[in-house]
Design a protein around this motif. Structure first.
Motif, PDB file in Angstrom:
ATOM      1  N   HIS A  65       1.365   4.202   5.898  1.00  0.00           N
ATOM      2  CA  HIS A  65       1.618   2.780   5.624  1.00  0.00           C
ATOM      3  C   HIS A  65       3.103   2.442   5.737  1.00  0.00           C
ATOM      4  CE1 HIS A  65      -2.424   1.495   4.685  1.00  0.00           C
ATOM      5  NE2 HIS A  65      -2.589   2.530   3.876  1.00  0.00           N
ATOM      6  N   ALA A  66       3.967   3.365   5.353  1.00  0.00           N
ATOM      7  CA  ALA A  66       5.413   3.135   5.496  1.00  0.00           C
ATOM      8  C   ALA A  66       5.793   2.986   6.968  1.00  0.00           C
ATOM      9  CB  ALA A  66       6.191   4.281   4.849  1.00  0.00           C
ATOM     10  N   LYS A 101       3.791   2.018   9.440  1.00  0.00           N
ATOM     11  CA  LYS A 101       3.229   0.772   9.966  1.00  0.00           C
ATOM     12  C   LYS A 101       4.039  -0.433   9.501  1.00  0.00           C
ATOM     13  CE  LYS A 101      -1.482   2.532  10.490  1.00  0.00           C
ATOM     14  NZ  LYS A 101      -2.860   2.528   9.968  1.00  0.00           N
ATOM     15  N   ALA A 102       4.470  -0.418   8.224  1.00  0.00           N
ATOM     16  CA  ALA A 102       5.306  -1.510   7.709  1.00  0.00           C
ATOM     17  C   ALA A 102       6.624  -1.562   8.467  1.00  0.00           C
ATOM     18  CB  ALA A 102       5.558  -1.306   6.214  1.00  0.00           C
ATOM     19  N   THR A 103       7.200  -0.394   8.737  1.00  0.00           N
ATOM     20  CA  THR A 103       8.456  -0.322   9.486  1.00  0.00           C
ATOM     21  C   THR A 103       8.277  -0.863  10.897  1.00  0.00           C
ATOM     22  OG1 THR A 103       9.155   1.628   8.218  1.00  0.00           O
ATOM     23  CG2 THR A 103      10.268   1.232  10.313  1.00  0.00           C
ATOM     24  N   ALA A 104       7.150  -0.519  11.544  1.00  0.00           N
ATOM     25  CA  ALA A 104       6.884  -1.001  12.902  1.00  0.00           C
ATOM     26  C   ALA A 104       6.760  -2.519  12.932  1.00  0.00           C
ATOM     27  CB  ALA A 104       5.606  -0.355  13.441  1.00  0.00           C
ATOM     28  N   TYR A 105       6.090  -3.095  11.937  1.00  0.00           N
ATOM     29  CA  TYR A 105       5.934  -4.552  11.875  1.00  0.00           C
ATOM     30  C   TYR A 105       7.274  -5.246  11.704  1.00  0.00           C
ATOM     31  CZ  TYR A 105       0.829  -5.018  11.840  1.00  0.00           C
ATOM     32  OH  TYR A 105      -0.489  -5.034  12.198  1.00  0.00           O
ATOM     33  N   ILE A 106       8.127  -4.729  10.786  1.00  0.00           N
ATOM     34  CA  ILE A 106       9.396  -5.409  10.521  1.00  0.00           C
ATOM     35  C   ILE A 106      10.357  -5.236  11.694  1.00  0.00           C
ATOM     36  CG2 ILE A 106      10.543  -3.482   9.323  1.00  0.00           C
ATOM     37  CD1 ILE A 106      10.737  -7.245   8.481  1.00  0.00           C
ATOM     38  N   GLU A 107      10.279  -4.095  12.398  1.00  0.00           N
ATOM     39  CA  GLU A 107      11.123  -3.903  13.576  1.00  0.00           C
ATOM     40  C   GLU A 107      10.733  -4.862  14.696  1.00  0.00           C
ATOM     41  OE1 GLU A 107      12.448   0.803  13.232  1.00  0.00           O
ATOM     42  OE2 GLU A 107      10.703   0.239  14.440  1.00  0.00           O
ATOM     43  N   GLY A 108       9.453  -5.272  14.717  1.00  0.00           N
ATOM     44  CA  GLY A 108       8.996  -6.215  15.724  1.00  0.00           C
ATOM     45  C   GLY A 108       9.494  -7.630  15.493  1.00  0.00           C
ATOM     46  N   MET A 109      10.071  -7.872  14.319  1.00  0.00           N
ATOM     47  CA  MET A 109      10.574  -9.211  13.999  1.00  0.00           C
ATOM     48  C   MET A 109      12.047  -9.385  14.347  1.00  0.00           C
ATOM     49  SD  MET A 109       8.638  -9.996  10.389  1.00  0.00           S
ATOM     50  CE  MET A 109       6.858  -9.893  10.260  1.00  0.00           C
ATOM     51  N   GLY A 110      12.731  -8.313  14.719  1.00  0.00           N
ATOM     52  CA  GLY A 110      14.135  -8.433  15.094  1.00  0.00           C
ATOM     53  C   GLY A 110      14.971  -7.289  14.560  1.00  0.00           C
ATOM     54  N   ILE A 165      15.259  -3.797   4.462  1.00  0.00           N
ATOM     55  CA  ILE A 165      13.823  -3.654   4.191  1.00  0.00           C
ATOM     56  C   ILE A 165      13.354  -2.242   4.521  1.00  0.00           C
ATOM     57  CG2 ILE A 165      11.516  -4.367   4.948  1.00  0.00           C
ATOM     58  CD1 ILE A 165      12.602  -7.210   5.251  1.00  0.00           C
ATOM     59  N   LYS A 166      13.788  -1.735   5.669  1.00  0.00           N
ATOM     60  CA  LYS A 166      13.412  -0.373   6.069  1.00  0.00           C
ATOM     61  C   LYS A 166      13.905   0.649   5.052  1.00  0.00           C
ATOM     62  CE  LYS A 166      14.348   0.385  10.480  1.00  0.00           C
ATOM     63  NZ  LYS A 166      15.079   0.226  11.761  1.00  0.00           N
ATOM     64  N   LYS A 167      15.089   0.399   4.509  1.00  0.00           N
ATOM     65  CA  LYS A 167      15.641   1.307   3.494  1.00  0.00           C
ATOM     66  C   LYS A 167      14.815   1.247   2.211  1.00  0.00           C
ATOM     67  CE  LYS A 167      20.091   2.623   1.461  1.00  0.00           C
ATOM     68  NZ  LYS A 167      21.524   2.269   1.328  1.00  0.00           N
ATOM     69  N   LEU A 168      14.381   0.035   1.832  1.00  0.00           N
ATOM     70  CA  LEU A 168      13.548  -0.114   0.630  1.00  0.00           C
ATOM     71  C   LEU A 168      12.214   0.604   0.779  1.00  0.00           C
ATOM     72  CD1 LEU A 168      14.076  -3.859  -0.394  1.00  0.00           C
ATOM     73  CD2 LEU A 168      14.507  -1.871  -1.840  1.00  0.00           C
ATOM     74  N   ILE A 169      11.642   0.499   1.959  1.00  0.00           N
ATOM     75  CA  ILE A 169      10.330   1.129   2.197  1.00  0.00           C
ATOM     76  C   ILE A 169      10.417   2.632   2.064  1.00  0.00           C
ATOM     77  CG2 ILE A 169       8.548   1.544   3.933  1.00  0.00           C
ATOM     78  CD1 ILE A 169       9.224  -1.214   5.109  1.00  0.00           C
ATOM     79  N   ASN A 170      11.494   3.207   2.533  1.00  0.00           N
ATOM     80  CA  ASN A 170      11.602   4.661   2.619  1.00  0.00           C
ATOM     81  C   ASN A 170      12.390   5.295   1.475  1.00  0.00           C
ATOM     82  OD1 ASN A 170      10.327   5.298   5.350  1.00  0.00           O
ATOM     83  ND2 ASN A 170      11.760   3.683   5.896  1.00  0.00           N
ATOM     84  N   THR A 171      12.889   4.492   0.529  1.00  0.00           N
ATOM     85  CA  THR A 171      13.631   5.043  -0.605  1.00  0.00           C
ATOM     86  C   THR A 171      12.703   5.326  -1.779  1.00  0.00           C
ATOM     87  OG1 THR A 171      15.615   3.850   0.059  1.00  0.00           O
ATOM     88  CG2 THR A 171      15.573   4.662  -2.180  1.00  0.00           C
ATOM     89  N   PHE A 172      11.552   4.698  -1.789  1.00  0.00           N
ATOM     90  CA  PHE A 172      10.666   4.758  -2.968  1.00  0.00           C
ATOM     91  C   PHE A 172      10.285   6.183  -3.324  1.00  0.00           C
ATOM     92  CE2 PHE A 172       8.343   2.075  -5.761  1.00  0.00           C
ATOM     93  CZ  PHE A 172       7.330   2.867  -6.234  1.00  0.00           C
ATOM     94  N   LEU A 193       0.831  -1.208   0.000  1.00  0.00           N
ATOM     95  CA  LEU A 193       0.000   0.000   0.000  1.00  0.00           C
ATOM     96  C   LEU A 193       0.869   1.262   0.000  1.00  0.00           C
ATOM     97  CD1 LEU A 193      -2.733  -1.139   2.548  1.00  0.00           C
ATOM     98  CD2 LEU A 193      -3.094  -0.666   0.125  1.00  0.00           C
ATOM     99  N   ALA A 194       1.971   1.240   0.743  1.00  0.00           N
ATOM    100  CA  ALA A 194       2.874   2.398   0.769  1.00  0.00           C
ATOM    101  C   ALA A 194       3.454   2.640  -0.615  1.00  0.00           C
ATOM    102  CB  ALA A 194       3.989   2.164   1.790  1.00  0.00           C
ATOM    103  N   TRP A 195       3.925   1.580  -1.258  1.00  0.00           N
ATOM    104  CA  TRP A 195       4.506   1.719  -2.605  1.00  0.00           C
ATOM    105  C   TRP A 195       3.472   2.172  -3.627  1.00  0.00           C
ATOM    106  CZ3 TRP A 195       7.927  -3.311  -2.669  1.00  0.00           C
ATOM    107  CH2 TRP A 195       9.138  -3.028  -2.011  1.00  0.00           C
ATOM    108  N   GLN A 196       2.245   1.658  -3.515  1.00  0.00           N
ATOM    109  CA  GLN A 196       1.204   2.044  -4.465  1.00  0.00           C
ATOM    110  C   GLN A 196       0.846   3.511  -4.310  1.00  0.00           C
ATOM    111  OE1 GLN A 196       0.124   0.242  -6.953  1.00  0.00           O
ATOM    112  NE2 GLN A 196      -1.260   1.847  -7.672  1.00  0.00           N
ATOM    113  N   ALA A 197       0.751   3.979  -3.076  1.00  0.00           N
ATOM    114  CA  ALA A 197       0.462   5.397  -2.832  1.00  0.00           C
ATOM    115  C   ALA A 197       1.577   6.276  -3.396  1.00  0.00           C
ATOM    116  CB  ALA A 197       0.297   5.655  -1.338  1.00  0.00           C
ATOM    117  N   ALA A 198       2.829   5.855  -3.220  1.00  0.00           N
ATOM    118  CA  ALA A 198       3.965   6.615  -3.742  1.00  0.00           C
ATOM    119  C   ALA A 198       3.953   6.639  -5.262  1.00  0.00           C
ATOM    120  CB  ALA A 198       5.272   6.015  -3.232  1.00  0.00           C
TER     121      ALA A 198
END
Length: 404
Positions: A377-378, A380-389, A397-404, A302-307
């Protein structure tokens, strides 16, 4: 690279002959590796990030479908595409986007799945190499399903009464779109069956169901292109869900945020989410982690689609943009009278005056709302992936989300 490119352009304009002689002498002195570097696509922040991410997974995901595309069966089908070269058929536009697209359409779903798989420690009893091979196959088949779906959407509706010699290329293009799309989807399903994992098969099949239902979601023109719902002022717009079985068309149409989310989830984001969920199944993670992965994948998509939609509307391009995109829906909420322009495309969206519509959209706060949508959405996606470790894959992944 950018400085040398600028210098070369100046030389070319000043003296074509001088530039040619200098170019030939320079190339003659280069090694094979140096020539290959020159032939690479231009470097951008996005392409640099993709290359860095591929180093983390140790696999060139840019060429994920290469094994499929170079097969004898696909090569025989691709030969027929030559007959459509130069035509305006949608399948050719799709092929160009897949082959030459930039960050607007080359969202690395397979790469996200591989990075996510690598971000958590597997608890599977299978050898690590075997699990990594299964995850790679999952990433490949997800990309194939997505590409096959995009190609199928390139089919042009030609009413029987309007068929003539002028429509022969369109009808021929439809046959090719069907064959190419079917080939990719069948190949992907064969790879899915080869995993011999019933849970993964069920999860990916759920995404295929969503893709099919997405083609009938909301109003459409004769070419099955989406049309936005008439804006509604009543009701909660921020209550969204990724559970596609509980989404009701009547409850979301006309409410910009909910309508856009539902359309986008059905139109492919569900596939990315289910691919991430399936990766956790292969890693033998808990149900809670599977649910985390699904929501993470949906928020990334959703973040990528909005961007993407934001870039398309704010660029200088005069190309058509989706009438059901977030900026359009937000603009209709702020100025319902704009729906009169949308009405022009009831039969064919090409009848819409896109320049006039774009001008009026930019006068509203739709761009700011779409930017906020991406940021939400970016985050929220970052919060989910940070919760995994915390590890290199998570950082990538965080860099990919925020570079778009």
């Amino acid at each position: 690279m950018s400085v040398s490119y600028a210098v070369s352009r100046v030389l070319r304009r000043a003296s074509p002959f001088l530039f040619q002689k200098r170019y030939e002498s320079t190339v003659a002195s280069l090694t094979k590796d140096e020539i290959l570097i020159l032939l690479r696509p231009p470097f951008t922040n996005w392409s640099n990030t993709i290359r860095d991410a591929e180093k983390v997974v140790g696999y060139p995901t840019s060429f994920m479908n290469l094994r499929c595309l170079l097969s004898d069966e696909f090569a025989n089908l691709a030969l027929y595409l030559r007959k459509l070269v130069g035509s305006n058929h949608l399948v050719m536009q799709t092929a160009k986007n897949v082959l030459y697209g930039d960050s607007k359409n080359l969202q690395p779903w397979g790469l996200i799945i591989l990075l996510l798989s690598k971000s958590v420690k597997t608890t599977s009893t299978l050898p690590v190499k075997k699990v990594e091979e299964q995850q790679r196959i999952l990433a490949e088949l997800t990309e194939m399903i997505r590409t096959g779906h995009l190609i199928h959407r390139g089919i042009v509706n030609v009413p029987f009464a309007k068929r003539s010699k002028n429509t022969e290329s369109a009808i021929f293009g439809n046959k090719i779109a069907l064959l190419l799309g079917d080939y990719l989807l069948v190949t992907a399903n064969g790879m899915l069956a080869g995993l011999r994992n019933s849970d993964v098969s069920y999860i990916i099949s759920t995404a295929l169901k969503d893709l099919s239902e997405g083609e009938f979601f909301g109003e459409r023109d004769e070419q099955n292109m989406p049309l936005p719902g008439k804006p509604k002022t009543s009701g909660e717009d921020y209550q969204i869900t990724f559970d596609t079985t509980s989404i009701s068309v009547d409850q979301v149409i006309g409410k910009p945020r909910r309508e856009w989310t539902a359309r986008t989830v059905f139109n492919g984001v569900s596939l990315l989410g289910r691919g991430c969920q399936a990766a956790m199944v292969l890693n033998k993670q808990s149900k809670e982690m599977e649910n985390y992965a699904y929501h993470f994948g949906c928020h990334v998509g959703l973040a990528w689609q909005a961007a993407t939609e934001l870039q398309q509307l704010t660029s200088d391009s005069k190309d058509q943009f989706c009438l059901a995109s977030a900026p359009v829906l937000f603009a209709l909420e702020g100025n319902p009278d704009l729906y009169k322009i949308i009405d022009q495309g009831k039969n064919d969206i090409k009848d819409v005056d896109y320049e006039d519509l774009k001008f009026n959209i930019l006068k509203t706060d739709a761009v700011d709302k779409t930017k906020k949508l991406y940021e939400d959405h970016a985050k929220k996606a970052t919060a989910y992936i940070e919760g995994m470790g915390e590890n290199e894959s998570v950082d990538m992944i965080k860099k990919l989300i925020n570079t778009f």
